[in-house]
Design an enzyme around this catalytic site. Structure first.
Site, PDB file in Angstrom:
ATOM      1  N   ASP A   1      -7.414  13.875 -24.649  1.00 26.42           N
ATOM      2  CA  ASP A   1      -7.431  12.445 -24.333  1.00 26.42           C
ATOM      3  C   ASP A   1      -6.699  11.750 -25.484  1.00 26.42           C
ATOM      4  O   ASP A   1      -7.265  11.556 -26.561  1.00 26.42           O
ATOM      5  CB  ASP A   1      -8.885  11.964 -24.225  1.00 26.42           C
ATOM      6  CG  ASP A   1      -8.987  10.479 -23.910  1.00 26.42           C
ATOM      7  OD1 ASP A   1      -8.001   9.743 -24.157  1.00 26.42           O
ATOM      8  OD2 ASP A   1     -10.061  10.047 -23.448  1.00 26.42           O
TER       9      ASP A   1
ATOM     10  N   TYR B   1       0.854  -1.203   0.000  1.00 24.20           N
ATOM     11  CA  TYR B   1       0.000   0.000   0.000  1.00 24.20           C
ATOM     12  C   TYR B   1       0.878   1.237   0.000  1.00 24.20           C
ATOM     13  O   TYR B   1       1.891   1.279   0.717  1.00 24.20           O
ATOM     14  CB  TYR B   1      -0.893   0.018   1.249  1.00 24.20           C
ATOM     15  CG  TYR B   1      -2.328  -0.333   0.943  1.00 24.20           C
ATOM     16  CD1 TYR B   1      -3.044   0.407   0.004  1.00 24.20           C
ATOM     17  CD2 TYR B   1      -2.968  -1.382   1.592  1.00 24.20           C
ATOM     18  CE1 TYR B   1      -4.359   0.082  -0.290  1.00 24.20           C
ATOM     19  CE2 TYR B   1      -4.282  -1.698   1.300  1.00 24.20           C
ATOM     20  CZ  TYR B   1      -4.973  -0.955   0.352  1.00 24.20           C
ATOM     21  OH  TYR B   1      -6.268  -1.265   0.062  1.00 24.20           O
TER      22      TYR B   1
END
Ligand code: DSN
Length: 414
Positions: free
Chosen positions: A197, A51
């Site tokens: 994009d 994590y």
């Protein structure tokens, strides 16, 4: 794979079958590609165990000495590859990246402009049933009915009328290059921010084949697994003045712990894309697409915009009398994978549209060149012109397999 075989034979068998499918078939879905063995190893590595909420040097949990090295490498290589001021490599994929950008730059209800889905845009570019279309007031521009290309005068007219806060440029099913400078000029005229994009064309831009929006646009995003040939994921590049807002929108605004095994894969893919061989790859992707488009036209295929500037071809099968859904299914059965797709102003429904979308990123990674493009155009024509002839389909399946086995897929050994 020996551990998977021992622990879970069902998953093992499905992966083995998928290896065979990938090796023996022609992958023409323009958003797909084959990552290198090195990227595959990183994605399957122990980096998945960690994590790492936060950013390098500013994490919430301990034990980050290696995640920081890897994420910093990915960030610096992404910046170098695209000449960007800032990079965030944590977005899980394209839709979360686009959502994070809107979250960073807009308030809910703000007006945004984007290319309509059935004219080549993406669901996150304002499709009314998507989060983007519900949370923001999207005004959708279209392609010109005659040319099949984005009509920049119409974009300007809509921008002057609606005064958007953000203009989105980019596509998932548009065969032509985008006029980034013109979009920027229009945005400046109405005081809008700009977002590109480049998910489909990032590899062609990194390889120097297409012009980059990075010098002009405020924010540029891309998925990392299409022409860029990295692992499944995304990243956001932006001007320094938007860096803080973008980082905060990705984490903690939208996502939790980043996927560091995938970020390791991104770092490796960016390193690979910085090598001279990647330029040759990008050039060949475009050459193959142009050659395939010409060969298809010679067989009577009707191409949207009459050709391609990129890796992507959109064919309207109306004149062939075969719907896109049937073409996809029958081609799949002979080992040629592509996708049914709406064409601009389509009279058929999205789940059974008039067109097919295809492209050359994956086959070019395998080393296929112009002679193979001629063979592919021939197979497409023979299958679609003889859509009910299962004897012919079986013969073509063997021909496809024979050709494919001459071009190994990176990372696949038997
Ligand atoms: N699914 C991607 C594509 O195929 O273009 C876009 O999200």
């Amino acid at each position: 794979m020996s551990s998977i075989k021992d622990v879970d034979p069902q998953v093992f068998t499905a992966i083995e079958h998928e290896k065979k499918r990938q090796a023996e078939g022609i992958e023409l879905i323009p958003s797909e590609n084959y990552t290198s063995a090195a990227v595959l190893e990183a994605c399957g590595s122990i980096m998945t165990n960690k994590y790492s909420e936060g950013y390098p040097g500013k994490r919430y949990y301990g034990g980050q000495e290696n995640t920081d090295i890897i994420e910093n490498l990915a960030i610096e290589r992404a910046k170098q590859l695209f000449g960007a001021e800032h990079a965030n490599v944590q977005p899980y994929s394209g839709s979360p990246a686009n959502t994070a950008i809107y979250f960073a730059l807009l308030e809910f209800g703000d007006t945004v402009m984007g290319l309509k889905l059935d004219h080549g845009g993406h669901i996150t570019h304002g499709l009314p049933i998507s989060f983007s279309g519900k949370a923001y007031n999207f005004v959708q521009y279209e392609v010109d009915k005659t040319t099949g290309k984005i009509d920049m005068e119409e974009v300007r007219r809509l921008a002057l009328e609606h005064k958007p806060k953000l203009i989105v440029a980019g596509f998932t099913a548009y065969p032509r290059d985008i006029e980034w400078k013109k979009f920027k000029e229009i945005a400046d005229e109405v005081g809008a921010m700009t977002m590109a994009d480049i998910s489909h064309t990032a590899g062609l831009i990194a390889g120097g084949v297409l012009e980059s929006p990075v010098p002009y646009f405020d924010v540029v995003m891309t998925t990392t697994h299409k022409t860029l040939r990295g692992p499944r994921g995304a990243m956001i590049l932006c001007k320094e003045k938007f860096a803080k807002a973008i980082d905060r929108a990705v984490f903690p605004g939208l996502q939790g712990g980043p996927h560091e095994h995938i970020i390791a894969g991104k770092a490796i893919a960016f390193h690979e894309a910085l090598q001279p061989a990647f330029k040759e790859y990008a050039q060949q992707v475009q050459k193959n697409a142009r050659h395939l488009a010409q060969a298809m036209k010679a067989k009577g295929f009707n191409l949207v915009s009459d050709g391609t500037d990129t890796h992507l071809i959109l064919a309207d099968l109306t004149n062939k009398g075969v719907p896109g859904k049937q073409a996809q299914a029958v081609l799949d059965s002979v080992g040629i994978t592509l996708n049914k797709n709406t064409v601009p102003f389509d009279s058929r429904p999205p789940m059974d549209p008039s067109g097919i979308r295809l492209g050359t990123p994956a086959i070019t990674t395998r080393g296929m060149k112009e002679p193979e493009m001629d063979m592919i155009a021939d197979w497409l024509d023979r299958v679609i012109s003889n859509i009910e002839d299962t004897t012919l389909h079986a013969k073509i399946k063997e021909e496809v397999k024979t050709m494919c086995l001459k071009f190994p897929v990176p990372g696949i050994t038997f």
